[in-house]
Design a protein around this motif. Sequence first.
Motif, PDB file in Angstrom:
ATOM      1  N   VAL A  66       0.840  -1.198   0.000  1.00 27.43           N
ATOM      2  CA  VAL A  66       0.000   0.000   0.000  1.00 27.43           C
ATOM      3  C   VAL A  66       0.877   1.252   0.000  1.00 27.43           C
ATOM      4  O   VAL A  66       0.683   2.174  -0.796  1.00 27.43           O
ATOM      5  N   GLU A  70       1.136   4.070  -3.061  1.00 31.08           N
ATOM      6  CA  GLU A  70       0.878   5.498  -2.809  1.00 31.08           C
ATOM      7  C   GLU A  70       2.116   6.326  -3.155  1.00 31.08           C
ATOM      8  O   GLU A  70       2.005   7.432  -3.690  1.00 31.08           O
ATOM      9  N   ARG A  93      -9.704   3.034  -2.888  1.00 31.99           N
ATOM     10  CA  ARG A  93      -8.927   2.488  -1.769  1.00 31.99           C
ATOM     11  C   ARG A  93      -9.726   1.423  -1.012  1.00 31.99           C
ATOM     12  O   ARG A  93      -9.163   0.457  -0.512  1.00 31.99           O
ATOM     13  N   THR A  97      -8.289  -2.418  -0.456  1.00 31.80           N
ATOM     14  CA  THR A  97      -8.306  -3.147   0.816  1.00 31.80           C
ATOM     15  C   THR A  97      -9.119  -4.434   0.690  1.00 31.80           C
ATOM     16  O   THR A  97      -8.715  -5.483   1.204  1.00 31.80           O
ATOM     17  N   ASP A 100      -6.904  -6.891  -1.248  1.00 36.65           N
ATOM     18  CA  ASP A 100      -5.693  -7.180  -0.461  1.00 36.65           C
ATOM     19  C   ASP A 100      -6.020  -7.992   0.791  1.00 36.65           C
ATOM     20  O   ASP A 100      -5.188  -8.774   1.261  1.00 36.65           O
TER      21      ASP A 100
ATOM     22  N   ARG B  93       2.984   5.375   6.288  1.00 32.44           N
ATOM     23  CA  ARG B  93       2.009   4.358   5.841  1.00 32.44           C
ATOM     24  C   ARG B  93       2.487   2.946   6.169  1.00 32.44           C
ATOM     25  O   ARG B  93       1.684   2.075   6.479  1.00 32.44           O
ATOM     26  N   THR B  97       0.203   0.339   8.430  1.00 35.42           N
ATOM     27  CA  THR B  97      -0.065  -1.065   8.079  1.00 35.42           C
ATOM     28  C   THR B  97       0.461  -1.990   9.169  1.00 35.42           C
ATOM     29  O   THR B  97      -0.198  -2.969   9.543  1.00 35.42           O
TER      30      THR B  97
END
Lengths: 223, 223
Positions: A66, A70, A93, A97, A100, B93, B97
């Motif tokens: 992710v 980005e 997004r 998710t 994923d 980020r 996560t």
Amino acid sequence: MWHLYQFALCPFSRKVRLLLGEKGVGYEPVREYPWERRDEFLDMNPAGQTPVMVHGERATLLVDSVAICEYFEETVEKAAMLNGTAADRAEIRRLVTWFDTQFYRDITAPLLQERMEKRIISRAAPDARLLREAMKAAVAHLDYIDYLLDHRSWLAGSTMSLADLAAAAQISVADYLGGIDWKSHDQAKRWYVGMKSRPTFRPLLAERMQGIGPPPDYEKLDV
Amino acid sequence: MWHLYQFALCPFSRKVRLLLGEKGVGYEPVREYPWERRDEFLDMNPAGQTPVMVHGERATLLVDSVAICEYFEETVEKAAMLNGTAADRAEIRRLVTWFDTQFYRDITAPLLQERMEKRIISRAAPDARLLREAMKAAVAHLDYIDYLLDHRSWLAGSTMSLADLAAAAQISVADYLGGIDWKSHDQAKRWYVGMKSRPTFRPLLAERMQGIGPPPDYEKLDV
């Protein structure tokens, strides 16, 4: 030059590779099997997971698919994959998710465990019940993709986005491992054949995981 | 007016609530227990998970805590939580996560299962072995936080970021469920007391989950 630590059947690395391909970012793939838990790899990513990207002697270290997506979306203008209004981007997004996390948990992860890890790591027989459950979950997920495509040209809206790349990445690994049956999912199949036909997807489909072959239709482009 | 579907011990809703608080975005909380699988809730989010945010008769629907945080980061300038260069943002980020995935999987999820779901849903006794494993994992995670704070003022760098909010959200739920022992983790504790002292955090700490009380130090601010 960027180095990308990945292995052929890592769905998250495939998502990143599709994005890098669309954006025209060059990189050197480095084969990393996360289950070997190499010290040098754990130093880069304590979570021990692929993909990881490194540029110039670790001057820049990018960890987690992710964060990587980005990063390139912010730094490379070409082929924007988070388009539209803030609400459009939230929908993209959400679906990233979804694929994923939900698709991976229900389908890709059990297939990787039963058909890859058990074959090449533990040398155990796959659990037929878990495989059946994963394939049943795949039908429900293809139904959801059909439903999305009833209302939209692409999964998250009117243009191709990171949601399509995330979905195609997961599906391609599940398909390699024999977990996808396209019967009665013509819309999802047409969309996926469109994704497979992209020049950025072709090299991924040509790769093989040592000791495990894909089914005969895996690379085919006819609907 | 925004409505936020959540429940008191949902760590992902807490992350969003901390962000909304810092940014000064008003919202009406709506209690949603995802395990009840209400049809109206599944219509909004087929993944069946909190948080979900809705504005004005579903004109805007935001699903998934990562998508929600990015949305408000993009639309509300105040209290930016993804600061710095593209590489700095990638590090923030990565850590979001890390806490959303690794910390949640190793600590928050088993604690929620053993100490909340088993008490209020299945009325079964908690599994002592799973609780011990979660608390052992918490020690390793606090070690990692100490390590990060050896090099930085905040978890991802020199300013407070979404990584701090994600971490504090997970830790606060684990702490409520008695899973955190601060012994020998003075640095992590000082950082967490700083987070707890923020005006945006106080209302969260005052909430209770019906039938489950937190330990005596849960709300305390002295180090």
